[in-house]
Design a protein around this motif. Structure first.
Motif, PDB file in Angstrom:
ATOM      1  N   ARG A 143       0.848  -1.192   0.000  1.00 45.36           N
ATOM      2  CA  ARG A 143       0.000   0.000   0.000  1.00 45.36           C
ATOM      3  C   ARG A 143       0.887   1.248   0.000  1.00 45.36           C
ATOM      4  NH1 ARG A 143      -3.622  -0.719   5.339  1.00 45.36           N
ATOM      5  NH2 ARG A 143      -1.572  -0.241   6.234  1.00 45.36           N
ATOM      6  N   VAL A 177       0.507   8.184   1.497  1.00 42.68           N
ATOM      7  CA  VAL A 177       0.917   9.553   1.162  1.00 42.68           C
ATOM      8  C   VAL A 177       0.998  10.364   2.456  1.00 42.68           C
ATOM      9  CG1 VAL A 177       0.387  11.590  -0.216  1.00 42.68           C
ATOM     10  CG2 VAL A 177      -0.300   9.309  -1.033  1.00 42.68           C
ATOM     11  N   ALA A 183      -5.160  10.307  -2.507  1.00 46.63           N
ATOM     12  CA  ALA A 183      -5.408   8.888  -2.230  1.00 46.63           C
ATOM     13  C   ALA A 183      -6.776   8.435  -2.734  1.00 46.63           C
ATOM     14  CB  ALA A 183      -5.282   8.630  -0.723  1.00 46.63           C
ATOM     15  N   VAL A 188      -4.001   2.948  -1.913  1.00 50.85           N
ATOM     16  CA  VAL A 188      -3.392   4.234  -1.583  1.00 50.85           C
ATOM     17  C   VAL A 188      -4.130   4.852  -0.387  1.00 50.85           C
ATOM     18  CG1 VAL A 188      -2.661   6.508  -2.405  1.00 50.85           C
ATOM     19  CG2 VAL A 188      -2.819   4.596  -4.023  1.00 50.85           C
ATOM     20  N   GLY A 189      -3.347   5.215   0.606  1.00 47.69           N
ATOM     21  CA  GLY A 189      -3.910   5.863   1.787  1.00 47.69           C
ATOM     22  C   GLY A 189      -3.018   7.005   2.220  1.00 47.69           C
ATOM     23  N   VAL A 190      -3.118   7.346   3.494  1.00 46.06           N
ATOM     24  CA  VAL A 190      -2.385   8.502   4.008  1.00 46.06           C
ATOM     25  C   VAL A 190      -1.675   8.145   5.315  1.00 46.06           C
ATOM     26  CG1 VAL A 190      -3.979  10.165   2.961  1.00 46.06           C
ATOM     27  CG2 VAL A 190      -4.366   9.384   5.319  1.00 46.06           C
ATOM     28  N   ARG A 217      -8.295   4.143   4.928  1.00 40.23           N
ATOM     29  CA  ARG A 217      -7.171   4.760   4.215  1.00 40.23           C
ATOM     30  C   ARG A 217      -6.097   5.284   5.151  1.00 40.23           C
ATOM     31  NH1 ARG A 217      -8.119   5.544  -1.116  1.00 40.23           N
ATOM     32  NH2 ARG A 217     -10.315   5.595  -1.691  1.00 40.23           N
TER      33      ARG A 217
END
Lengths: 277, 277
Positions: B132, B135, B159, B167-169, B194
């Motif tokens: 994953r 960001v 994301a 894609v997450g944070v 996320r």
């Protein structure tokens, strides 16, 4: 050559190496029509004497920095004194740097609420002296220790509780350049007549220890200063454009030379785009 | 005593003074179940050897820092290599620090657009390795030179163009604590699955020159870390809580002592509120 400088102002801190008489003489010599003043050196010189010196030199005072520090060290009496000093100096704009967290506190939201309350308390007195309060958001790196108001949106929300000619905001490129929401907020402020001060400084890295004296000469950094000027021109802002630099390297140089350089940089930004890096 | 440390992780940079074998031994000794790793020391030790060392010690790897720098110095090949290294280390999370302005550029919006494009290009490869991408928004004081993604809202917008498991944070308290919009964004991220990494560091002033190594020990600063932990717990985040400190004073001390102190600070934050300042 003064036409293109009609809106230019230099903040006293940019030329901290000059006494107030030296500063006014340098402005007259270079055709600079306005100065932003700071309370401490003005009080050291004498408020009435400073007002007379600047007035006799034919200069206007674009703003007085600064009231505020509502959460920490400043009393309401001191902020009323700042209003009085602004009025005595003949400027209609008192810049407010609001203060950070009180000692020992971790309550940032509480600090922000306290700031809004303290500004509300100051408004009637400022109105009675025909002084506008200009809430300045500072870069988020100052949120803890200097100013809990970190974005233009936050400053504008505080200001919008009052008439536009009583409370407005400061747009300082150094503090807001990183914020994708700032351009829209600046336009909103300008169109509502709430943009009470527009200050320029450029952003360079690495930041100095303490991050206070990194405000760089126009064109030396990464901020698109031409775009900011055009944005505010287009939104109907026609007030002073005040250059406020805190920079040890600039302070170490001869003041008149720094002012001439600053004027030249400003002209290039306004006329033909920002200087080459 | 390990139950309350079940979600605790220590980032390798917090204990930069320790070699990787020293770090894993310290974690085992103190009951720390997870580590966040950095590419450079892992590569120096050997990726496969590091993976075996950590695995044999019974530790999990909460994240690998970092891919990114899309606007400046990192090639797509290097970011694919970072994905490979994450997979080899057995972590599902690669943290992305996106990079600042390209040399000579004043186009911050352009840099942000380029970052979103580069992440989109990396997603299929990362997905193929079951890694994953996380960001990370960095504090706005790093916008020019390290990461143009300055808020959690910006990171989340990038994301959200992709599935949550791709894609997450990252929520790092040091980077987002000042942002009144960050709590809502963190909740939104957590509820959507996320929130791929949660990192703790505290904020103290004055900031050091270069502002890189001011990330302070938990409880030494002004961030309400207990509130942040409770917020994310309440939003359904049950993943690792990784302590990542960059701090010259901590690096100068004996690593095991610093880790024990960090564990104690973490326990106090989780159990009974933040330590007294």
């Amino acid at each position: 050559m003064t036409g293109d400088l009609a809106r230019f102002s230099v903040n006293q801190m940019t030329l901290r190496q000059l006494s107030l008489p030296e500063l006014t003489a340098a402005c007259v010599r270079l055709g600079v029509p306005a100065v932003g003043l700071w309370r401490e050196p003005v009080r050291a010189y004498g408020v009435e004497a400073a007002a007379a010196l600047v007035r006799d030199a034919g200069l206007t005072v674009s703003s007085l920095c600064r009231g505020g520090f509502f959460t920490t060290r400043t009393s309401p009496d001191d902020n009323r004194a700042a209003v009085d000093e602004a009025a005595a100096l003949g400027t209609d704009t008192l810049v407010l740097v609001s203060g950070g967290l009180p000692p020992g506190s971790r309550d940032l939201a509480g600090a922000r609420a306290r700031i809004a309350e303290a500004i509300a308390e100051l408004v009637p007195y400022a109105a009675s002296r025909n002084v506008r309060l200009a809430v300045e958001p500072l870069h988020p790196m100052y949120a803890a220790d200097r100013c809990a108001i970190s974005t233009l949106d936050q400053a504008l929300t505080i200001a919008e509780a009052f008439p536009a000619d009583r409370v407005g905001v400061v747009v300082d490129t150094y503090h807001v350049w990183w914020d994708e929401r700032a351009p829209a907020a600046a336009i909103r402020a300008a169109m509502a007549g709430r943009l009470h001060s527009f200050q320029l400084a450029d952003w360079t890295t690495p930041l100095p220890a303490g991050v206070l004296n990194g405000r760089a000469q126009l064109g030396d950094g990464v901020i698109d200063l031409s775009a900011w000027c055009s944005l505010l021109d287009g939104a109907g802002y026609h007030g002073p454009v005040e250059v406020e630099l805190f920079n040890d390297a600039l302070w170490a140089r001869e003041g008149l030379v720094v002012l001439a350089e600053t004027v030249a940089r400003y002209r290039r930004i306004r006329e033909s785009g920002i200087p080459e890096k």
